[in-house]
Scaffold this motif. Structure first.
Motif, PDB file in Angstrom:
ATOM      1  N   LYS A  28      43.335 -28.963  20.375  1.00 51.46           N
ATOM      2  CA  LYS A  28      42.724 -27.846  19.715  1.00 51.46           C
ATOM      3  C   LYS A  28      41.729 -27.464  20.074  1.00 51.46           C
ATOM      4  CE  LYS A  28      42.113 -27.173  14.653  1.00 51.46           C
ATOM      5  NZ  LYS A  28      42.394 -27.184  13.611  1.00 51.46           N
ATOM      6  N   LEU A  29      40.452 -26.365  20.368  1.00 54.71           N
ATOM      7  CA  LEU A  29      40.344 -25.639  21.239  1.00 54.71           C
ATOM      8  C   LEU A  29      38.607 -25.593  20.424  1.00 54.71           C
ATOM      9  CD1 LEU A  29      38.465 -23.580  24.697  1.00 54.71           C
ATOM     10  CD2 LEU A  29      39.536 -22.108  22.745  1.00 54.71           C
ATOM     11  N   ILE A  30      37.614 -26.341  21.088  1.00 49.63           N
ATOM     12  CA  ILE A  30      36.580 -26.129  20.317  1.00 49.63           C
ATOM     13  C   ILE A  30      35.359 -24.932  21.177  1.00 49.63           C
ATOM     14  CG2 ILE A  30      34.580 -26.589  19.317  1.00 49.63           C
ATOM     15  CD1 ILE A  30      35.484 -28.865  19.435  1.00 49.63           C
ATOM     16  N   CYS A  31      35.310 -23.466  20.129  1.00 51.84           N
ATOM     17  CA  CYS A  31      34.907 -22.420  20.751  1.00 51.84           C
ATOM     18  C   CYS A  31      33.565 -22.052  20.271  1.00 51.84           C
ATOM     19  CB  CYS A  31      36.142 -20.723  20.995  1.00 51.84           C
ATOM     20  SG  CYS A  31      35.371 -19.898  21.881  1.00 51.84           S
ATOM     21  N   GLY A  32      32.213 -21.801  21.223  1.00 54.21           N
ATOM     22  CA  GLY A  32      31.001 -20.906  20.749  1.00 54.21           C
ATOM     23  C   GLY A  32      30.882 -19.614  20.441  1.00 54.21           C
ATOM     24  N   VAL A  33      30.505 -19.686  19.751  1.00 51.87           N
ATOM     25  CA  VAL A  33      30.561 -18.212  19.650  1.00 51.87           C
ATOM     26  C   VAL A  33      29.692 -17.716  18.359  1.00 51.87           C
ATOM     27  CG1 VAL A  33      32.886 -17.039  19.377  1.00 51.87           C
ATOM     28  CG2 VAL A  33      32.081 -18.405  17.376  1.00 51.87           C
ATOM     29  N   ASN A  34      29.437 -16.128  18.357  1.00 47.67           N
ATOM     30  CA  ASN A  34      27.995 -15.754  17.401  1.00 47.67           C
ATOM     31  C   ASN A  34      28.502 -15.623  16.195  1.00 47.67           C
ATOM     32  OD1 ASN A  34      25.797 -14.312  16.097  1.00 47.67           O
ATOM     33  ND2 ASN A  34      25.748 -13.142  18.261  1.00 47.67           N
ATOM     34  N   ALA A  35      27.734 -15.870  14.652  1.00 44.69           N
ATOM     35  CA  ALA A  35      28.735 -15.946  13.497  1.00 44.69           C
ATOM     36  C   ALA A  35      28.012 -14.658  12.914  1.00 44.69           C
ATOM     37  CB  ALA A  35      28.354 -16.497  12.597  1.00 44.69           C
ATOM     38  N   THR A  36      27.237 -13.929  13.152  1.00 41.72           N
ATOM     39  CA  THR A  36      25.989 -12.940  13.066  1.00 41.72           C
ATOM     40  C   THR A  36      26.329 -11.781  13.460  1.00 41.72           C
ATOM     41  OG1 THR A  36      24.104 -13.675  13.389  1.00 41.72           O
ATOM     42  CG2 THR A  36      24.348 -14.685  11.257  1.00 41.72           C
ATOM     43  N   LEU A  37      26.814 -11.043  14.408  1.00 47.16           N
ATOM     44  CA  LEU A  37      27.132 -10.054  14.813  1.00 47.16           C
ATOM     45  C   LEU A  37      28.417  -9.376  14.922  1.00 47.16           C
ATOM     46  CD1 LEU A  37      25.148  -8.243  16.826  1.00 47.16           C
ATOM     47  CD2 LEU A  37      26.415  -9.253  18.709  1.00 47.16           C
TER      48      LEU A  37
END
Ligand code: GSH
Lengths: 393, 344
Positions: B40-49
């Motif tokens: 599995k890939l773990i990807c950091g993203v914005n959650a509010t844009l």
């Protein structure tokens, strides 16, 4: 062989030796663990090609701090370095923490007394106050104070000044004696004046305790404080001038400005912490033997005199250690500032770390700063504690 | 039995120590291997844009950056669903990479020299060309940014924007006050309550905030752009194998647009005789293998998330609330800045 066995108990049966061995093992493991962590940090840093240096503190910071005057010295984003910026943040943290501790104590003690009031309504109100505030998260309370209460005030463009004072959602702006730009810094005088005032207060309160004669220690203290300020003012060549807020295109400038962020954080921390201090006060008062009240009453002292002269001084001894804990909590809770935009030390360090790319170092500094603050508070509380401790003769 | 506790504690600590050792010993394998092993890939993203990275009320992530994460998962596993998202604030995103919490971050992050050098991350290709803008209330007197002299401007912590806005006014010898909040939702809350005369961040971010607000006509974005904000993914430093995977995922989407390939026509393209197309699809050459991926990894990416054009249109294009123009984010053949190195 048989006789040997009886003479010496094997070490794994000897409780004392086992305890010693366990402690040694424990110590070795702890030391090993610390070494491992340090080693791990080093490896991690190396792997990422990072070096743990604090040279960046000398570089120009180049970002704004909303409340940028520290210890009376304004911060200039075009020339001041990161070190200065950390100082500004530290000052802002101290400002809210010290004011907060004083106000929270006053409010908390009052509510605590209210909890024990024989007046049903007062007692219930105090109870509701304590239970609501103690049982909701302080961050939520800060949001309410800031976004609902303080920012709910009228916009500055619509605010009407009362006696030259503007109260709006841009904060409080009031006429004040303000520092002249090119004159010596008056701030140290204020601090010295407060310290001398406190010393005078301590001296005269002590005298009352020794001689039993009532002395207005509070008035003496205020007089001393004022006197030092006035002497300082003339000695430094009058470095203050009258300044009043004036309306500009955006908000008001001049005078003394108290930001909405500071106000909300201060109120939030004070109110939250006061609920705990109220409980400490209640416990403290209840710990004083009822006979003390009865004796005081029998001597003809009124309710408030009994409280002030007999009960509270004795209750204080019990209250001080837990009060110290609350002061520590208040100081640490002040690091929630960034949520409501107040430039405390953690907020400023966060920006500094991001701007310079030295996040690890700025977190490290933040840790050290809070450690020093906590130790200082604990030290002062202990000092006070041993000074007021019951002395047995 | 006092000593029993001490022994148990020592054992527990020894266990932790062994754990730390194991982590330390893991050392120098590429993140690609870690990801593959994990499945599995773990990807950091914005959650509010909204439009870039947004977590909806059903717990589903969507957006431009989110689609690139899915693209990386498709490249590695041939399955775009094999990705877990971690929502990161601006201030937390770099430590999330440094600590290894996430494999890669796609979170409207500006590519700068100090982040590349001092922070210890490595950037992939720029996937969105942006610049910092300023937004005021519709009824504000300010027509240009310089009109905001003396104003209070709000932004979020841990961004390039704090310094940019200061530079802009400093250079013009004008004063402003900057109030910094933890995240942009708080910035907007304070702005709406009248605490800030203006807010500033990437123009795309402003457009997103405006478009998704209750009443977009309340706000006005000023015309000027005060900085360069090339947004790019990033990974931990000194892991070129893993960075290559991220980079060629982004390039695949750009290259697909250049070849006019889409998620819909890519299967049909397998019959193409054009060697350029055949190489891209992994039918000729060995580029996928060299990257540690399957030969047809680009097919997996395009099938899952589409070409750059499809990703843009789906999240930011005319059919969305944001309705952003392509401008610099058009392909170089259309006068934009997007340009993929060849697959060969
Ligand atoms: N590109 C800039 C700014 C990135 C940024 O944080 N943008 C804001 C506004 S577009 C954001 O993502 N806000 C969402 C949030 O804070 O939750 C940078 O890399 O520093």
């Amino acid at each position: 062989m048989n006789s040997q066995m009886q003479a010496s108990v094997p070490f794994y049966r000897d409780v004392k030796k086992l305890a010693l061995i366990a402690q040694v093992v424990f110590l070795v493991v702890v030391v090993l663990l610390i070494a491992l962590v340090i080693n791990n940090i080093n490896l991690g840093l190396k792997k990422q090609n990072l070096n743990f240096s604090f040279d960046f503190l000398n570089q120009t910071a180049g970002f704004q701090v909303a409340e940028g005057t520290a210890f009376g010295v304004p911060y200039d984003s075009s020339s001041d370095n990161y070190f200065k910026v950390v100082f500004v943040g530290l000052y802002n943290t101290l400002r809210v923490a010290v004011t907060g501790m004083i106000l929270a104590t006053v409010l908390g003690v009052l509510v605590g007394i209210g909890r024990l009031s024989s007046n049903w309504l007062v007692g219930r109100l105090a109870l509701v106050y304590v239970e609501i505030l103690r049982n909701t998260p302080v961050l939520v309370q800060l949001f309410v104070w800031y976004f609902v209460v303080i920012l709910g005030l009228p916009a500055i463009s619509k605010a009407q000044p009362i006696l030259g004072v503007y109260l709006s959602n841009s904060g409080l702006a009031t006429p004040w004696l303000v520092q002249k730009p090119d004159m010596p810094n008056f701030f140290p005088v204020t601090i010295i004046a407060v310290l001398i005032g406190l010393a005078v207060f301590a001296f005269f309160s002590n005298q009352r305790a020794r001689t039993g004669k009532p002395t207005p220690a509070g008035w003496y203290a205020i007089a001393a404080w004022l006197l030092v300020q006035i002497i300082g003012f003339f000695a430094l060549g009058q470095p203050l001038e009258y300044g009043a807020p004036v309306r500009g295109n955006f908000g008001v400038t001049g005078g003394l400005q108290v930001s909405p962020e500071f106000t909300a954080l201060l109120i939030g921390l004070v109110v939250y912490t006061s609920s705990f201090i109220a409980e400490i006060t209640r416990a403290g008062i209840q710990s004083v033997n009822k006979g003390q009240t009865e004796a005081a009453r029998a001597l003809g002292l009124g309710y408030s005199e009994t409280l002030q002269l007999i009960i509270l001084p004795q209750a204080l001894r019990v209250m001080i250690p837990p009060l110290g804990n609350q002061y520590l909590n208040l100081t640490k809770n002040s690091s929630l500032a960034v949520a409501i935009g107040y430039s405390d030390v953690l907020n400023v360090l966060g920006t500094a770390g991001n701007q310079s790319g030295q996040n690890l170092q700025t977190f490290f500094i933040a840790g050290i700063v809070y450690l020093i603050l906590s130790f200082t508070i604990a030290f002062l509380v202990n000092l006070y504690n041993s000074a007021t401790r019951l002395r047995t003769r | 039995m006092k000593y029993k506790n001490a022994i148990i504690a020592s054992l527990a600590i020894a266990g932790i120590a062994a754990g730390v050792l194991a982590v330390t010993a893991q050392g120098s394998t590429s993140r690609l291997d870690t990801v593959k092993k994990r499945g599995k890939l773990i990807c950091g993203v914005n959650a509010t844009l909204s439009g870039f990275g947004f977590l909806d009320s059903n717990g589903k992530y969507s957006g431009f950056d989110v689609d690139f994460c899915r693209g990386v998962a498709a490249a590695v596993f041939g399955d775009a669903s094999k990705v877990d998202f971690v929502s990161l604030t601006a201030a937390a995103r770099f430590t999330a990479i440094q600590s290894g919490e996430v494999d890669v971050v796609f979170r409207n992050t500006t590519f700068t020299s100090s982040r590349d050098g001092d922070v210890g991350v490595d950037f992939g290709p720029i996937n969105f060309y942006d610049g910092q803008g300023v937004m005021v209330k519709a009824d504000s007197a300010a027509k240009r940014i310089a009109d905001l002299a003396g104003a209070t401007i709000c932004t979020n912590q841990g961004t390039t924007t704090e310094q940019n806005i200061n530079d802009y006014f400093r250079q013009r010898k004008l004063q402003i006050k900057v109030v910094t909040y933890q995240d942009f939702n708080l910035v907007m809350a304070a702005f709406n309550q009248g605490r800030c005369d203006a807010v500033t961040t990437d123009s795309s971010g402003l457009a997103s905030q405006k478009a998704t607000s209750a009443d977009p006509s309340n706000y006005r974005i000023l015309g000027e752009v005060i900085s360069k904000e090339p947004l790019a993914p990033f990974v931990a430093q000194n892991d070129s194998k893993w960075r290559d995977v991220v980079s060629w995922t982004v390039y695949s989407t750009i290259y697909a647009e250049e070849l006019e390939l889409t998620s819909r026509n890519i299967d049909a393209a397998k019959t193409s005789t054009d060697p350029v197309v055949r190489r891209f699809l992994g039918l000729e050459g060995t580029s996928g293998k060299g990257l540690g991926l399957s030969a047809d990894f680009a097919v997996d990416i395009i099938k899952a998330v589409g070409s750059y054009k499809e990703i843009f249109d789906r999240n930011l294009g005319p059919k969305t609330k944001l309705n952003l123009p392509r401008r610099q984010n058009a392909n170089y053949e259309q006068g934009g800045l997007l340009y993929s190195p060849p697959f060969r």
